[in-house]
Motif scaffolding. Structure first.
Motif, PDB file in Angstrom:
ATOM      1  N   ASP A 104       0.905  -1.362   0.116  1.00 47.29           N
ATOM      2  CA  ASP A 104      -0.073   0.144  -0.017  1.00 47.29           C
ATOM      3  C   ASP A 104       0.908   1.159  -0.222  1.00 47.29           C
ATOM      4  N   ALA A 105       0.589   2.340  -0.806  1.00 49.25           N
ATOM      5  CA  ALA A 105       1.587   3.381  -1.105  1.00 49.25           C
ATOM      6  C   ALA A 105       1.831   4.227   0.223  1.00 49.25           C
ATOM      7  N   ALA A 106       0.668   4.315   1.251  1.00 51.39           N
ATOM      8  CA  ALA A 106       0.858   5.068   2.329  1.00 51.39           C
ATOM      9  C   ALA A 106       2.153   4.683   3.497  1.00 51.39           C
ATOM     10  N   VAL A 107       2.331   3.385   3.314  1.00 52.67           N
ATOM     11  CA  VAL A 107       3.583   2.935   4.175  1.00 52.67           C
ATOM     12  C   VAL A 107       4.791   3.655   3.693  1.00 52.67           C
ATOM     13  N   THR A 108       5.078   3.524   2.166  1.00 50.72           N
ATOM     14  CA  THR A 108       6.244   3.916   1.780  1.00 50.72           C
ATOM     15  C   THR A 108       6.316   5.562   1.633  1.00 50.72           C
ATOM     16  N   ALA A 109       5.178   6.133   1.837  1.00 50.87           N
ATOM     17  CA  ALA A 109       5.166   7.546   1.819  1.00 50.87           C
ATOM     18  C   ALA A 109       5.462   7.961   3.147  1.00 50.87           C
ATOM     19  N   TYR A 110       5.165   7.365   4.295  1.00 53.23           N
ATOM     20  CA  TYR A 110       5.613   7.703   5.566  1.00 53.23           C
ATOM     21  C   TYR A 110       6.843   6.948   6.066  1.00 53.23           C
ATOM     22  N   SER A 111       7.533   6.154   5.534  1.00 47.97           N
ATOM     23  CA  SER A 111       8.511   5.303   6.118  1.00 47.97           C
ATOM     24  C   SER A 111       9.772   5.124   5.117  1.00 47.97           C
ATOM     25  N   THR A 112      10.892   5.028   5.655  1.00 48.56           N
ATOM     26  CA  THR A 112      12.284   4.708   4.632  1.00 48.56           C
ATOM     27  C   THR A 112      13.135   3.739   5.638  1.00 48.56           C
ATOM     28  N   GLY A 113      14.162   3.040   5.018  1.00 43.81           N
ATOM     29  CA  GLY A 113      15.150   2.601   5.551  1.00 43.81           C
ATOM     30  C   GLY A 113      14.510   1.445   6.620  1.00 43.81           C
ATOM     31  N   ASP A 114      14.980   1.609   7.748  1.00 44.73           N
ATOM     32  CA  ASP A 114      14.777   0.730   8.920  1.00 44.73           C
ATOM     33  C   ASP A 114      13.061   0.580   9.181  1.00 44.73           C
ATOM     34  N   GLY A 115      12.654   1.866   9.126  1.00 40.70           N
ATOM     35  CA  GLY A 115      11.137   2.253   9.513  1.00 40.70           C
ATOM     36  C   GLY A 115      10.505   1.409   8.477  1.00 40.70           C
ATOM     37  N   LEU A 116      10.795   1.367   7.190  1.00 43.86           N
ATOM     38  CA  LEU A 116      10.131   0.663   6.289  1.00 43.86           C
ATOM     39  C   LEU A 116      10.242  -0.727   6.347  1.00 43.86           C
ATOM     40  N   HIS A 117      11.426  -1.310   6.932  1.00 45.68           N
ATOM     41  CA  HIS A 117      11.505  -2.690   6.899  1.00 45.68           C
ATOM     42  C   HIS A 117      10.485  -3.242   8.022  1.00 45.68           C
ATOM     43  N   TYR A 118      10.831  -2.451   9.216  1.00 48.61           N
ATOM     44  CA  TYR A 118       9.955  -2.573  10.389  1.00 48.61           C
ATOM     45  C   TYR A 118       8.390  -2.861  10.091  1.00 48.61           C
ATOM     46  N   ALA A 119       7.889  -1.759   9.259  1.00 43.57           N
ATOM     47  CA  ALA A 119       6.324  -2.072   8.930  1.00 43.57           C
ATOM     48  C   ALA A 119       6.115  -3.309   8.061  1.00 43.57           C
ATOM     49  N   GLN A 120       7.307  -3.506   7.010  1.00 49.12           N
ATOM     50  CA  GLN A 120       6.852  -4.835   6.139  1.00 49.12           C
ATOM     51  C   GLN A 120       6.905  -6.153   7.059  1.00 49.12           C
TER      52      GLN A 120
END
Length: 222
Positions: free
Chosen positions: A110-126
């Motif tokens: 979903d586009a919202a997660v990448t909009a509001y996260s990057t790096g380790d924050g994105l990995h954590y969400a995934q």
């Protein structure tokens, strides 16, 4: 707060999520903390109904972070006076909304997660959303966030947003049976979060979660 257009480079990428109880990201030592100076903006937990600092806008930055009616994320905190810290705090809330939107949509894309996260924050969400998917769950109920503080880096490019979370009335729900997995109240319901938000150079006022640290069984949040 005036919302800002989302950069195309962010809008065209995607991903999402969070576990039934607070889940740590591993090592609780962040290099970002070495460059962050405290600007203690502590928000007292309102005793009555509160006006959250991050209102539930469905399309902030042109990104859909809407949630189903039975999935309620409450942010009982006040905005800091500093403009950057206020924007970072708002987008930390949007990061959590985006994660649970991913849980609801059953996808890490979903586009919202990448909009509001990057790096380790994105990995954590995934990682988190995949745990919900593997378990065959969605979420229902009210997840409350409170006692927020902010710390700004001297260069103004990162802000650490810390807060407590109470998941005592936020449950997993089996997708196939719609059975709600209620639990007895316990210390497991309380988590203490530290999210390092970084300013997106190409986005006016847009902040992304770059690191996430979670202290589970947080007695100080009771």
């Amino acid at each position: 707060m005036k919302r800002r257009p989302l950069p195309v480079s962010v809008a065209l990428t995607a991903t999402a999520a969070l576990l039934l109880t607070a889940c740590g990201s591993g090592d609780d030592k962040s290099s970002d903390n070495d460059t962050v100076t405290r600007a203690d903006q502590r928000a007292k937990t309102p005793k009555g109904s509160a006006s959250p600092s991050a209102p539930a806008v469905d399309n902030p930055d042109g990104v859909d972070v809407s949630l189903p009616k039975d999935m309620n994320l409450v942010f009982d905190w006040d905005q800091p006076k500093d403009k950057n810290e206020a924007a970072a705090m708002d987008d930390a809330a949007n990061y959590l909304r985006a994660i649970y939107r991913g849980v609801d949509k059953r996808t890490t894309k979903d586009a919202a997660v990448t909009a509001y996260s990057t790096g380790d924050g994105l990995h954590y969400a995934q990682v988190q959303i995949n745990e919900w998917i593997k378990g065959g769950w969605t979420a229902t109920g009210t997840r409350r966030h409170y006692d927020a503080t902010t710390r700004s880096a001297p260069n103004g490019k990162s802000v650490e947003v810390s807060f407590c979370a109470d998941t005592g009335k936020f449950y997993g729900k089996e997708i196939k049976t719609e059975k709600i997995l209620k639990t007895e109240p316990s210390i497991k319901d309380f988590g203490y979060y530290r999210i390092v938000m970084v300013k997106v150079p190409t986005g006016e006022g847009l902040w992304q979660a770059s690191k996430v640290f979670v202290e589970t069984r947080a007695e100080k949040c009771r």
